[in-house]
Design a protein around this motif. Structure first.
Motif, PDB file in Angstrom:
ATOM      1  N   ASP A   1       0.800  -1.227   0.000  1.00  0.00           N
ATOM      2  CA  ASP A   1       0.000   0.000   0.000  1.00  0.00           C
ATOM      3  C   ASP A   1       0.833   1.279   0.000  1.00  0.00           C
ATOM      4  O   ASP A   1       0.487   2.239  -0.660  1.00  0.00           O
ATOM      5  N   ASN A   2       1.909   1.304   0.752  1.00  0.00           N
ATOM      6  CA  ASN A   2       2.680   2.536   0.892  1.00  0.00           C
ATOM      7  C   ASN A   2       3.924   2.563   0.002  1.00  0.00           C
ATOM      8  O   ASN A   2       4.883   3.262   0.295  1.00  0.00           O
ATOM      9  N   LEU A   3       3.890   1.872  -1.094  1.00  0.00           N
ATOM     10  CA  LEU A   3       5.016   1.818  -2.022  1.00  0.00           C
ATOM     11  C   LEU A   3       5.187   3.160  -2.718  1.00  0.00           C
ATOM     12  O   LEU A   3       4.229   3.719  -3.249  1.00  0.00           O
ATOM     13  N   ASP A   4       6.407   3.666  -2.712  1.00  0.00           N
ATOM     14  CA  ASP A   4       6.706   4.909  -3.413  1.00  0.00           C
ATOM     15  C   ASP A   4       7.269   4.664  -4.804  1.00  0.00           C
ATOM     16  O   ASP A   4       6.978   5.402  -5.742  1.00  0.00           O
ATOM     17  N   LEU A   5       8.111   3.619  -4.928  1.00  0.00           N
ATOM     18  CA  LEU A   5       8.807   3.395  -6.184  1.00  0.00           C
ATOM     19  C   LEU A   5       9.067   1.903  -6.378  1.00  0.00           C
ATOM     20  O   LEU A   5       9.489   1.213  -5.452  1.00  0.00           O
TER      21      LEU A   5
ATOM     22  N   GLN B   1      -1.821   0.858 -11.484  1.00  0.00           N
ATOM     23  CA  GLN B   1      -1.399   1.710 -10.376  1.00  0.00           C
ATOM     24  C   GLN B   1       0.078   1.483 -10.046  1.00  0.00           C
ATOM     25  O   GLN B   1       0.801   2.420  -9.713  1.00  0.00           O
TER      26      GLN B   1
ATOM     27  N   LYS C   1       4.125   3.869 -10.600  1.00  0.00           N
ATOM     28  CA  LYS C   1       5.221   3.966  -9.632  1.00  0.00           C
ATOM     29  C   LYS C   1       6.479   3.239 -10.118  1.00  0.00           C
ATOM     30  O   LYS C   1       7.446   3.124  -9.380  1.00  0.00           O
TER      31      LYS C   1
END
Length: 124
Positions: free
Chosen positions: A51-55, A94, A98
């Protein structure tokens, strides 16, 4: 998150156990392609649940078949990695937003090691 796959060692070191996994009419190179593609899909599926993946950095290679206009159809170790990018774009849009794609060049001396040469292992 960083993702990478390695073309199956079965290609450079085929054993009876590897050959037993082939479907009728399937080459070892095709089996290695399918195996690496599935591994890449598995990585993408798992990473897409964070859920909190940035890259997400995917280590890839160019789609040889696509960019050669179909002239080069047997460069499976390139196409398998590139096909994972297509999979991410199609199935996990999605995650694709990223994703950065890392493409590194081959070592200039790879040709000396023969057909099964890989950059991280010199065949003696």
């Amino acid at each position: 998150m960083y993702g990478n796959t390695a073309f199956s060692e079965a290609f450079s070191n085929p054993a009876a156990a590897h050959l037993a996994k082939l479907s009728p009419g399937q080459t070892l190179r095709e089996w290695c392609y399918e195996t690496e593609l599935q591994q890449g899909k598995n990585i993408a599926d798992a990473v897409s649940t964070i859920d909190n993946l940035d890259l997400f950095v995917w280590s890839s290679l160019s789609a040889a078949k696509k960019w050669s206009g179909g002239k080069y159809t047997g460069i499976y170790h390139f196409d398998s990695k590139a096909d994972v990018v297509d999979y991410v774009n199609r199935v996990h849009p999605q995650l694709a937003k990223k994703m950065s794609i890392l493409q590194l060049g081959l070592y200039v001396t790879n040709w000396k090691w023969g057909q099964a040469a890989v950059p991280w292992e010199k065949v003696s």
